[in-house]
Design a protein around this motif. Structure first.
Motif, mmCIF file in Angstrom:
data_model
loop_
_atom_site.group_PDB
_atom_site.id
_atom_site.type_symbol
_atom_site.label_atom_id
_atom_site.label_comp_id
_atom_site.label_asym_id
_atom_site.label_seq_id
_atom_site.Cartn_x
_atom_site.Cartn_y
_atom_site.Cartn_z
ATOM 1 N N TYR A 70 -76.567 86.516 -21.602
ATOM 2 C CA TYR A 70 -75.573 86.564 -22.673
ATOM 3 C C TYR A 70 -75.667 87.888 -23.442
ATOM 4 O O TYR A 70 -74.651 88.482 -23.797
ATOM 5 C CB TYR A 70 -75.776 85.380 -23.622
ATOM 6 C CG TYR A 70 -75.018 85.501 -24.914
ATOM 7 C CD1 TYR A 70 -73.650 85.239 -24.969
ATOM 8 C CD2 TYR A 70 -75.659 85.882 -26.088
ATOM 9 C CE1 TYR A 70 -72.945 85.362 -26.149
ATOM 10 C CE2 TYR A 70 -74.957 86.005 -27.277
ATOM 11 C CZ TYR A 70 -73.606 85.741 -27.299
ATOM 12 O OH TYR A 70 -72.920 85.847 -28.474
ATOM 13 N N LEU A 71 -76.875 88.352 -23.705
ATOM 14 C CA LEU A 71 -77.049 89.599 -24.431
ATOM 15 C C LEU A 71 -76.621 90.815 -23.611
ATOM 16 O O LEU A 71 -76.131 91.796 -24.163
ATOM 17 C CB LEU A 71 -78.506 89.774 -24.851
ATOM 18 C CG LEU A 71 -79.013 88.825 -25.943
ATOM 19 C CD1 LEU A 71 -80.499 89.054 -26.171
ATOM 20 C CD2 LEU A 71 -78.232 88.993 -27.217
ATOM 21 N N ILE A 72 -76.780 90.751 -22.306
ATOM 22 C CA ILE A 72 -76.478 91.908 -21.453
ATOM 23 C C ILE A 72 -74.986 92.020 -21.164
ATOM 24 O O ILE A 72 -74.426 93.119 -21.176
ATOM 25 C CB ILE A 72 -77.278 91.809 -20.139
ATOM 26 C CG1 ILE A 72 -78.757 92.022 -20.427
ATOM 27 C CG2 ILE A 72 -76.790 92.824 -19.131
ATOM 28 C CD1 ILE A 72 -79.661 91.735 -19.243
ATOM 29 N N VAL A 73 -74.306 90.905 -20.909
ATOM 30 C CA VAL A 73 -72.904 90.941 -20.465
ATOM 31 C C VAL A 73 -71.989 90.957 -21.696
ATOM 32 O O VAL A 73 -71.947 89.986 -22.463
ATOM 33 C CB VAL A 73 -72.571 89.728 -19.574
ATOM 34 C CG1 VAL A 73 -71.125 89.724 -19.162
ATOM 35 C CG2 VAL A 73 -73.481 89.716 -18.360
ATOM 36 N N PRO A 74 -71.226 92.030 -21.905
ATOM 37 C CA PRO A 74 -70.406 92.132 -23.125
ATOM 38 C C PRO A 74 -69.208 91.169 -23.145
ATOM 39 O O PRO A 74 -68.715 90.860 -24.218
ATOM 40 C CB PRO A 74 -69.926 93.587 -23.115
ATOM 41 C CG PRO A 74 -70.165 94.119 -21.775
ATOM 42 C CD PRO A 74 -71.197 93.242 -21.117
ATOM 43 N N GLN A 75 -68.762 90.672 -22.020
ATOM 44 C CA GLN A 75 -67.625 89.760 -22.007
ATOM 45 C C GLN A 75 -67.982 88.402 -22.635
ATOM 46 O O GLN A 75 -67.089 87.638 -23.004
ATOM 47 C CB GLN A 75 -67.115 89.518 -20.573
ATOM 48 C CG GLN A 75 -66.339 90.668 -20.010
ATOM 49 C CD GLN A 75 -67.247 91.722 -19.384
ATOM 50 O OE1 GLN A 75 -68.449 91.553 -19.302
ATOM 51 N NE2 GLN A 75 -66.661 92.818 -18.954
ATOM 52 N N PHE A 76 -69.251 88.085 -22.738
ATOM 53 C CA PHE A 76 -69.673 86.793 -23.313
ATOM 54 C C PHE A 76 -69.707 86.815 -24.837
ATOM 55 O O PHE A 76 -69.859 85.785 -25.460
ATOM 56 C CB PHE A 76 -71.043 86.399 -22.784
ATOM 57 C CG PHE A 76 -71.063 86.067 -21.317
ATOM 58 C CD1 PHE A 76 -69.930 85.634 -20.661
ATOM 59 C CD2 PHE A 76 -72.223 86.204 -20.591
ATOM 60 C CE1 PHE A 76 -69.953 85.322 -19.319
ATOM 61 C CE2 PHE A 76 -72.263 85.909 -19.241
ATOM 62 C CZ PHE A 76 -71.122 85.469 -18.605
ATOM 63 N N HIS A 77 -69.555 87.963 -25.460
ATOM 64 C CA HIS A 77 -69.654 88.056 -26.914
ATOM 65 C C HIS A 77 -68.338 87.720 -27.542
ATOM 66 O O HIS A 77 -67.288 87.970 -27.198
ATOM 67 C CB HIS A 77 -70.089 89.460 -27.337
ATOM 68 C CG HIS A 77 -71.487 89.733 -26.907
ATOM 69 N ND1 HIS A 77 -72.419 90.206 -27.777
ATOM 70 C CD2 HIS A 77 -72.126 89.636 -25.721
ATOM 71 C CE1 HIS A 77 -73.561 90.388 -27.142
ATOM 72 N NE2 HIS A 77 -73.390 90.037 -25.897
#
Length: 77
Positions: A70-77
């Motif tokens: 979650y922290l690495i993938v920006p689409q999840f924010h």
């Protein structure tokens, strides 16, 4: 270019700490599975405590991995 060595040290320290914690929790999960298998082979019964321990430990490891993704993938924010 300025490098904030304190921040770099903090990131390295937290990364090492979390890595060690996940490895320890995973090892406790494997220990729970071993207790479950040992109880099943010795007495013919099952050890609910060992299976519960393994399940909780593996669930905690999966949660840490999911949070990292979650922290690495920006689409999840």
């Amino acid at each position: 270019m300025q490098l904030d060595w304190t921040a770099l040290g903090q990131v390295a320290g937290v990364s090492i700490g979390v890595t060690v914690a996940v490895v320890v929790v995973f090892a406790l999960g494997v220990l729970g599975l071993a207790r479950f298998e040992g109880a099943r082979e010795e007495a013919g019964g099952t050890s609910a405590l060992g299976l519960t321990q393994a399940g909780l430990c593996f669930l905690a490891c999966a949660g840490v991995v999911a949070y990292g993704i979650y922290l690495i993938v920006p689409q999840f924010h």
